[in-house]
Scaffold this active site. Structure first.
Site, PDB file in Angstrom:
ATOM      1  N   HIS A 122       0.829  -1.218   0.000  1.00 44.31           N
ATOM      2  CA  HIS A 122       0.000   0.000   0.000  1.00 44.31           C
ATOM      3  C   HIS A 122       0.857   1.260   0.000  1.00 44.31           C
ATOM      4  O   HIS A 122       2.045   1.228   0.327  1.00 44.31           O
ATOM      5  CB  HIS A 122      -0.896   0.029   1.242  1.00 44.31           C
ATOM      6  CG  HIS A 122      -2.130  -0.814   1.112  1.00 44.31           C
ATOM      7  ND1 HIS A 122      -2.131  -2.163   1.353  1.00 44.31           N
ATOM      8  CD2 HIS A 122      -3.401  -0.488   0.756  1.00 44.31           C
ATOM      9  CE1 HIS A 122      -3.355  -2.641   1.154  1.00 44.31           C
ATOM     10  NE2 HIS A 122      -4.147  -1.650   0.791  1.00 44.31           N
ATOM     11  N   LYS A 126      -1.090   4.972   4.709  1.00 46.71           N
ATOM     12  CA  LYS A 126      -2.033   4.056   5.374  1.00 46.71           C
ATOM     13  C   LYS A 126      -1.663   3.899   6.845  1.00 46.71           C
ATOM     14  O   LYS A 126      -0.502   3.671   7.173  1.00 46.71           O
ATOM     15  CB  LYS A 126      -2.017   2.701   4.657  1.00 46.71           C
ATOM     16  CG  LYS A 126      -3.045   1.724   5.182  1.00 46.71           C
ATOM     17  CD  LYS A 126      -3.206   0.540   4.251  1.00 46.71           C
ATOM     18  CE  LYS A 126      -4.199  -0.474   4.801  1.00 46.71           C
ATOM     19  NZ  LYS A 126      -5.521   0.093   5.086  1.00 46.71           N
TER      20      LYS A 126
HETATM   21  N1  NDP Z   1     -13.050  -0.949   1.935  1.00 43.86           N
HETATM   22  C1  NDP Z   1     -12.359  -0.420   0.933  1.00 43.86           C
HETATM   23  O1  NDP Z   1     -12.552  -0.773  -0.251  1.00 43.86           O
HETATM   24  C2  NDP Z   1     -11.343   0.626   1.226  1.00 43.86           C
HETATM   25  C3  NDP Z   1     -11.071   0.928   2.514  1.00 43.86           C
HETATM   26  N2  NDP Z   1     -10.209   1.931   2.811  1.00 43.86           N
HETATM   27  C4  NDP Z   1     -10.099   2.265   4.207  1.00 43.86           C
HETATM   28  O2  NDP Z   1     -10.851   3.459   4.413  1.00 43.86           O
HETATM   29  C5  NDP Z   1     -10.260   4.223   5.449  1.00 43.86           C
HETATM   30  C6  NDP Z   1      -9.999   5.614   4.941  1.00 43.86           C
HETATM   31  O3  NDP Z   1      -9.009   5.571   3.934  1.00 43.86           O
HETATM   32  P1  NDP Z   1      -8.507   6.907   3.223  1.00 43.86           P
HETATM   33  O4  NDP Z   1      -9.658   7.675   2.690  1.00 43.86           O
HETATM   34  O5  NDP Z   1      -7.428   6.488   2.326  1.00 43.86           O
HETATM   35  O6  NDP Z   1      -7.878   7.664   4.463  1.00 43.86           O
HETATM   36  P2  NDP Z   1      -7.639   9.235   4.651  1.00 43.86           P
HETATM   37  O7  NDP Z   1      -6.677   9.362   5.788  1.00 43.86           O
HETATM   38  O8  NDP Z   1      -7.321   9.882   3.362  1.00 43.86           O
HETATM   39  O9  NDP Z   1      -9.066   9.769   5.080  1.00 43.86           O
HETATM   40  C7  NDP Z   1      -9.620   9.545   6.352  1.00 43.86           C
HETATM   41  C8  NDP Z   1     -10.594  10.668   6.588  1.00 43.86           C
HETATM   42  O10 NDP Z   1     -11.260  10.438   7.820  1.00 43.86           O
HETATM   43  C9  NDP Z   1     -11.308  11.672   8.489  1.00 43.86           C
HETATM   44  N3  NDP Z   1     -11.453  11.442   9.920  1.00 43.86           N
HETATM   45  C10 NDP Z   1     -10.487  11.274  10.840  1.00 43.86           C
HETATM   46  N4  NDP Z   1     -11.036  11.124  12.054  1.00 43.86           N
HETATM   47  C11 NDP Z   1     -12.384  11.187  11.875  1.00 43.86           C
HETATM   48  C12 NDP Z   1     -13.491  11.117  12.738  1.00 43.86           C
HETATM   49  N5  NDP Z   1     -13.324  10.961  14.053  1.00 43.86           N
HETATM   50  N6  NDP Z   1     -14.729  11.221  12.215  1.00 43.86           N
HETATM   51  C13 NDP Z   1     -14.902  11.415  10.899  1.00 43.86           C
HETATM   52  N7  NDP Z   1     -13.878  11.507  10.022  1.00 43.86           N
HETATM   53  C14 NDP Z   1     -12.640  11.378  10.512  1.00 43.86           C
HETATM   54  C15 NDP Z   1     -10.015  12.355   8.138  1.00 43.86           C
HETATM   55  O11 NDP Z   1     -10.115  13.738   8.365  1.00 43.86           O
HETATM   56  P3  NDP Z   1      -8.773  14.608   8.570  1.00 43.86           P
HETATM   57  O12 NDP Z   1      -8.037  14.538   7.281  1.00 43.86           O
HETATM   58  O13 NDP Z   1      -9.326  15.962   8.881  1.00 43.86           O
HETATM   59  O14 NDP Z   1      -8.041  13.964   9.718  1.00 43.86           O
HETATM   60  C16 NDP Z   1      -9.927  12.039   6.652  1.00 43.86           C
HETATM   61  O15 NDP Z   1     -10.694  12.948   5.899  1.00 43.86           O
HETATM   62  C17 NDP Z   1      -9.034   3.446   5.903  1.00 43.86           C
HETATM   63  O16 NDP Z   1      -9.386   2.656   7.020  1.00 43.86           O
HETATM   64  C18 NDP Z   1      -8.715   2.550   4.713  1.00 43.86           C
HETATM   65  O17 NDP Z   1      -8.055   1.382   5.096  1.00 43.86           O
HETATM   66  C19 NDP Z   1      -9.575   2.643   1.841  1.00 43.86           C
HETATM   67  C20 NDP Z   1      -9.776   2.343   0.535  1.00 43.86           C
HETATM   68  C21 NDP Z   1     -10.681   1.302   0.112  1.00 43.86           C
HETATM   69  O1  LIG Z   2      -5.976   2.131   3.056  1.00 42.93           O
HETATM   70  C1  LIG Z   2      -6.188   1.806   1.860  1.00 42.93           C
HETATM   71  O2  LIG Z   2      -5.794   2.456   0.899  1.00 42.93           O
HETATM   72  C2  LIG Z   2      -6.973   0.592   1.627  1.00 42.93           C
HETATM   73  N1  LIG Z   2      -7.486  -0.029   2.641  1.00 42.93           N
HETATM   74  C3  LIG Z   2      -8.273  -1.206   2.607  1.00 42.93           C
HETATM   75  C4  LIG Z   2      -7.609  -2.308   3.398  1.00 42.93           C
HETATM   76  O3  LIG Z   2      -7.003  -2.044   4.450  1.00 42.93           O
HETATM   77  O4  LIG Z   2      -7.715  -3.460   2.996  1.00 42.93           O
HETATM   78  C5  LIG Z   2      -8.706  -1.590   1.220  1.00 42.93           C
HETATM   79  C6  LIG Z   2      -7.683  -1.306   0.163  1.00 42.93           C
HETATM   80  O5  LIG Z   2      -6.643  -2.200   0.319  1.00 42.93           O
HETATM   81  C7  LIG Z   2      -7.216   0.135   0.245  1.00 42.93           C
END
Ligand code: NDP
Ligand SMILES: O=C(O)C1=N[C@H](C(=O)O)C[C@H](O)C1
Length: 237
Positions: A122, A126
């Site tokens: 990744h 992350k």
């Molecule tokens: N299931 C799937 O297919 C996928 C899952 N993921 C997962 O999704 C999650 C997010 O990934 P990603 O978008 O890359 O991460 P980012 O760090 O880019 O985004 C996380 C967001 O959550 C916000 N945040 C932090 N704390 C809080 C809170 N208490 N309440 C609400 N929002 C909050 C952050 O705000 P701020 O920036 O202001 O701190 C930021 O905007 C991860 O756990 C990742 O593993 C990611 C991609 C695909």
């Molecule tokens: O953090 C990410 O980017 C992603 N998180 C998810 C995971 O932890 O499996 C899904 C995907 O791999 C992207």
């Protein structure tokens, strides 16, 4: 992911983006004000469970992509949902259709191989390791091996630098790579004497997760209770 989901919902003709919340916003007040029927959570492992409980209390269905869930946190959500019949929550570690298929193929193949290891790769921003996808994959491989009565994966390691053999997820070793330039990638290695099967999935762009997210948003209202994994919404046979 939040921004990408908002754009995907806005471009879907049958969906309307009711609102968007960020860190520090009050989830209960925010969803009430928006009138949303379904909420999508892509936040951080520390925040997601509380968000989901607020959504259940508000009677709003939830589609959750945030990783870091445990059997205990999922159990608390399952219990909460029994008090609020009709509300559905989907928690899926990966919404990319190819990743879901890779997990399914790995589980199908697992019973035929003596060795199995998972490598996830990744972007370095992350916060959790191993990835939710890799955990889900390793758990499915371990369950398939147990069903087939396989012995533990062979491994003669007697001395090792801490971490050298990766994390142990139900007896399956999982290795996490963090590298600038990557998005989300997984390789499942299955080995026998004289042969190897490699199953690999690559997400090169976050748009890869959007068809699965939109599928879940459309389906969740008719799936009360807790569902873990997008595979349950796909007709995989
Ligand atoms: N299931 C799937 O297919 C996928 C899952 N993921 C997962 O999704 C999650 C997010 O990934 P990603 O978008 O890359 O991460 P980012 O760090 O880019 O985004 C996380 C967001 O959550 C916000 N945040 C932090 N704390 C809080 C809170 N208490 N309440 C609400 N929002 C909050 C952050 O705000 P701020 O920036 O202001 O701190 C930021 O905007 C991860 O756990 C990742 O593993 C990611 C991609 C695909
Ligand atoms: O953090 C990410 O980017 C992603 N998180 C998810 C995971 O932890 O499996 C899904 C995907 O791999 C992207």
């Amino acid at each position: 992911m939040g921004r990408t989901v908002c754009a995907a919902v806005e471009s879907a003709v049958d969906l309307r983006l009711a609102g968007a919340l960020d860190a520090g916003d009050d989830v209960a007040a925010g969803v009430a004000a928006s009138g949303a029927r379904v909420a999508v959570d892509f936040t951080v492992p520390d925040a997601t469970e509380a968000n989901v409980h607020s959504l259940i209390d508000a009677g709003v269905h939830a589609v959750v992509g945030t990783t870091g869930w445990t059997a205990e946190s999922l159990g608390r959500v399952r219990d909460h949902l029994t008090d609020v019949p009709g509300v559905g929550v989907l928690v899926a570690p990966n919404f990319a259709l190819g990743a879901v298929l890779a997990m399914r193929f790995a589980a199908q193949a697992a019973r035929y191989f003596e060795s199995a290891e998972v490598v996830e790769l990744h972007h370095p921003d992350k916060v959790d390791a191993p990835s939710g996808t890799a955990r889900h994959t390793a758990q499915a491989i371990a369950a398939a091996r147990a069903d087939a009565g396989l012995d533990a994966v062979p491994d003669a390691t007697a001395t090792a630098l801490a971490g050298a053999r990766g994390a142990d997820v139900d007896g399956i070793r999982v290795h996490s790579v963090r590298l600038r330039g990557l998005v989300a990638h997984e390789e499942i290695l299955l080995g026998n004497r004289g042969e190897q099967l490699t199953i690999r999935h690559d997400s090169f762009d976050r748009v890869s997760f959007m068809p699965g997210v939109l599928l879940a948003v459309r389906a969740i209202e008719s799936r009360p209770g807790l569902t873990v994994g997008l595979e349950h919404l796909l007709d995989l046979g």
